[in-house]
Design a protein around this motif. Structure first.
Motif, PDB file in Angstrom:
ATOM      1  N   VAL A   1      -9.910 -32.575 -15.033  1.00  0.00           N
ATOM      2  CA  VAL A   1     -11.250 -32.880 -14.542  1.00  0.00           C
ATOM      3  C   VAL A   1     -11.014 -33.674 -13.099  1.00  0.00           C
TER       4      VAL A   1
ATOM      5  N   TRP B   1     -10.581 -30.662 -10.988  1.00  0.00           N
ATOM      6  CA  TRP B   1     -11.855 -29.823 -10.983  1.00  0.00           C
ATOM      7  C   TRP B   1     -13.031 -30.411 -10.157  1.00  0.00           C
TER       8      TRP B   1
ATOM      9  N   THR C   1     -12.003 -30.455  -6.222  1.00  0.00           N
ATOM     10  CA  THR C   1     -12.031 -29.357  -5.527  1.00  0.00           C
ATOM     11  C   THR C   1     -13.579 -28.464  -5.885  1.00  0.00           C
ATOM     12  N   GLN C   2     -14.250 -28.640  -6.906  1.00  0.00           N
ATOM     13  CA  GLN C   2     -15.409 -27.962  -7.093  1.00  0.00           C
ATOM     14  C   GLN C   2     -16.679 -28.859  -6.998  1.00  0.00           C
TER      15      GLN C   2
ATOM     16  N   ALA D   1     -23.912 -24.119  -9.794  1.00  0.00           N
ATOM     17  CA  ALA D   1     -22.947 -23.262 -10.511  1.00  0.00           C
ATOM     18  C   ALA D   1     -21.769 -23.757 -11.111  1.00  0.00           C
ATOM     19  N   ALA D   2     -21.215 -24.664 -10.251  1.00  0.00           N
ATOM     20  CA  ALA D   2     -19.836 -25.372 -10.554  1.00  0.00           C
ATOM     21  C   ALA D   2     -19.822 -26.082 -11.851  1.00  0.00           C
TER      22      ALA D   2
ATOM     23  N   ALA E   1     -21.352 -25.518 -14.517  1.00  0.00           N
ATOM     24  CA  ALA E   1     -21.591 -24.751 -15.750  1.00  0.00           C
ATOM     25  C   ALA E   1     -20.513 -25.149 -16.935  1.00  0.00           C
ATOM     26  N   PRO E   2     -19.406 -25.364 -16.961  1.00  0.00           N
ATOM     27  CA  PRO E   2     -18.461 -25.648 -17.884  1.00  0.00           C
ATOM     28  C   PRO E   2     -18.691 -27.197 -18.528  1.00  0.00           C
ATOM     29  N   MET E   3     -19.193 -28.282 -17.410  1.00  0.00           N
ATOM     30  CA  MET E   3     -19.496 -29.473 -18.001  1.00  0.00           C
ATOM     31  C   MET E   3     -20.837 -29.404 -18.768  1.00  0.00           C
TER      32      MET E   3
ATOM     33  N   ALA F   1     -22.240 -26.934 -20.534  1.00  0.00           N
ATOM     34  CA  ALA F   1     -21.878 -26.309 -21.764  1.00  0.00           C
ATOM     35  C   ALA F   1     -21.104 -27.442 -22.835  1.00  0.00           C
ATOM     36  N   MET F   2     -20.154 -28.280 -22.253  1.00  0.00           N
ATOM     37  CA  MET F   2     -19.738 -29.224 -22.991  1.00  0.00           C
ATOM     38  C   MET F   2     -20.729 -30.384 -23.624  1.00  0.00           C
TER      39      MET F   2
ATOM     40  N   PHE G   1     -13.219 -27.864 -22.932  1.00  0.00           N
ATOM     41  CA  PHE G   1     -13.679 -27.830 -21.663  1.00  0.00           C
ATOM     42  C   PHE G   1     -12.910 -26.563 -20.904  1.00  0.00           C
TER      43      PHE G   1
ATOM     44  N   HIS H   1     -14.708 -23.305 -21.773  1.00  0.00           N
ATOM     45  CA  HIS H   1     -16.071 -23.054 -20.825  1.00  0.00           C
ATOM     46  C   HIS H   1     -15.863 -22.920 -19.215  1.00  0.00           C
ATOM     47  N   TRP H   2     -14.610 -23.429 -18.873  1.00  0.00           N
ATOM     48  CA  TRP H   2     -14.281 -23.167 -17.448  1.00  0.00           C
ATOM     49  C   TRP H   2     -13.995 -21.850 -17.318  1.00  0.00           C
TER      50      TRP H   2
ATOM     51  N   THR I   1     -16.976 -19.172 -17.581  1.00  0.00           N
ATOM     52  CA  THR I   1     -17.957 -19.437 -16.454  1.00  0.00           C
ATOM     53  C   THR I   1     -17.625 -19.151 -15.115  1.00  0.00           C
ATOM     54  N   GLN I   2     -16.095 -19.451 -15.139  1.00  0.00           N
ATOM     55  CA  GLN I   2     -15.697 -19.373 -13.884  1.00  0.00           C
ATOM     56  C   GLN I   2     -14.681 -18.413 -13.374  1.00  0.00           C
TER      57      GLN I   2
ATOM     58  N   PRO J   1      -8.284 -26.129  -9.358  1.00  0.00           N
ATOM     59  CA  PRO J   1      -7.835 -27.160 -10.308  1.00  0.00           C
ATOM     60  C   PRO J   1      -6.696 -26.866 -11.275  1.00  0.00           C
TER      61      PRO J   1
END
Lengths: 228, 228
Positions: free
Chosen positions: A97, A100, A103-104, A157-158, A160-162, A164-165, B96, B99-100, B103-104, B161
């Protein structure tokens, strides 16, 4: 022996550094109350211990110079207090994280707010900040204001995974926050404290998580006034 | 009672599904050797148990219908075998990364290879695949070939990441792979098996990690021939 945390501040005492907020939250998670020593960018060389950035944590004669190393140190030094990571796999999670977020998330967030940060810095810090950040970002700080819609879309957009969590559990750590949460909290608190541009819609699951984080540890994050 | 894994296959037996590879690697990690039952998209309704996608794991009378649920099931059912997650925090990490990746990573990877997938499917599956994927992606499958340079750049940036993690440790799980590794492995194995376009440069830390993963569990991944 008491803990001392050197923390980056803008004019008027605004605590805006994302990395310092990671350390503040990690210390609070460990039920520790450090003595805070505000510092400006241009104060860093006077801190000593080889410090080149903030936060810096002093534990008696020991200096820890990086927010990640501070988290590792606190986890090892205070094993009886609530865990920041939840074991070795959780430490890998927090580190992922960290990379992530760095960088994102940080690239769009810094560009959205960099001109606001400059405006709110102590005058002594403004030349250093403008020179280093314009070199790093490759353009005048104010030029990024025109890119805010695209940068906000990039951030959305970056995330999105968070998002969803957070539909599944209240924190990245699960039912309770972990250091992974504090890493991302630092990024949003940075913007909240010093930038008037809202990063997220009120009904975004990430915004709702951020509000929960502001209330943690007796409202530690919320006590810092929102900027703008 | 033996385990049975229904696994998606293209023409000639190519096992390309990223989610089925997650399950294959999770089973191998748990030192389990299921009976494999190849299936096409158009065979799924005949599997029963309410299955709408693959993989499907049968453990005697129990059917598990989703790769994530298969991992959770194996972790609980076989606690003596090596852990897939390393505890609750590691499960959050794997989720995580799930989902990453979804989506990515999957969006550029599927667009890079979707026309190749269609070409390599059993003829019985081609109409279903074209119809559902063109509806999902909003354009003819072959139209994405012209976007490959931009999609490869998008994938490369999204991997930042992971690349930073792999500079520090050999696997996302640390010194040993965990289910987080298998999630990302599935995405790259999917492309390796069915798409002739290289996704990564040979000196990319993610490619070097992928090569390590191909050698895991007696070379399980490497035994599947590269496509193209």
């Amino acid at each position: 022996m008491g803990l001392v945390l050197f923390e980056l501040r803008a004019a008027g005492g605004r605590a805006f550094s994302p990395y310092c907020w990671r350390a503040r939250m990690a210390l609070a998670h460990k039920e520790l109350t450090p003595e805070l020593r505000p510092a400006r960018f241009t104060d860093i060389p006077r801190i000593g211990h080889g410090a080149k950035s903030l936060p810096v944590l002093l534990d008696g004669p020991i200096a820890i110079l990086d927010s990640w190393d501070i988290a590792l140190y606190l986890e090892e030094r205070y094993p009886q207090a609530p865990s920041l990571f939840g074991g070795a796999a959780g430490r890998q999670f927090a580190r992922f994280v960290h990379h992530w977020a760095t960088t994102q998330l940080h690239p769009p967030i810094v560009r959205i707010g960099v001109a606001d940060i400059w405006e709110r810095l102590d005058a002594a810090d403004q030349p250093y900040f403008r020179e280093t950040r314009e070199q790093r970002l490759g353009a005048p700080l104010e030029s990024f204001r025109a890119q805010q819609p695209a940068l906000l879309a990039q951030l959305g957009a970056a995330l999105a995974p968070m998002r969803a969590m957070l539909v599944e559990r209240p924190f990245l750590g699960g039912d309770q926050p972990s250091y992974a949460d504090y890493v991302v909290f630092g990024a949003f608190q940075w913007s909240r404290v010093i930038c008037p541009v809202p990063l997220l819609a009120a009904d975004d699951a990430v915004q709702q998580w951020f509000e929960r984080c502001l209330d943690l540890h007796g409202g530690l994050g919320r006590r810092a006034p929102a900027g703008g």
